[in-house]
Motif scaffolding. Sequence first.
Motif: not given
Length: 218
Positions: A68-79, A83-89, A132-138
């Motif tokens: 599995q891979i994951a990422g989150r904007d809030t792990r970084f101090n870049d303004p 402000a974007r504040n996105l995340a995924f896995k 992954p957040q969409n039940p109808g993912y591809q």
Amino acid sequence: MAGLSILGCPAVQAQSTWEVGGGLGGMVYKGDLAPSIVPGNLRPAGNLLVRYNVSQPFTVRINAGLGQIAGRDTRFNDPFQQARNLAFKTSIREVNALLEYNFLNYSSLRRVKNWTPYVFGGLGLFTFKTNPQNPGYQRKSVFHFPLGVGIKYEFKRPWSLGLEYGTRFSGSDYLDNFGPNTFGGTNKLQNGNPDSKDTYTYIGVLLTYRFYRIVCPE
């Protein structure tokens, strides 16, 4: 009779062509939501492998992995990222065909302490969920180019232990479901960097078993 034939052989040798094994470790993503590799993005992963020893320095390997891979904007101090504040896995399934080069002589002689650093590269295919957040993912499949380094040590014949670090270069910018045209328009806050492609790295410990056979030189 086998014992007598071995006793009558002036120089018994062991030869090894095939190895099987597996490993445990983690995958870590790098891309728009993670401009650098950070420990907080490490997610569990594992793999199975088959090696064919072509010659002393060269080995061909088939590798299958799951993680599995994951990422989150809030792990970084870049303004900008704050402000974007996105995340995924998302989950990753991969199959790789690799060529390894051993720097040292990985000998099959008795009472030899076998160890060597090595490099590897090749071609692979991996699949991931496009949303992954969409039940109808591809689930999408993408080719990638694995490159990496490792070290292995035969601690008790025929068992070897290794440590490996390898990055998968995909050429895709949507492993994180976020790219240059995700939301359209020219708002850079809502779109990814078109000059940056997503990658992920596998870091793991490998345990392998070598199939030795006893031969008597002519």
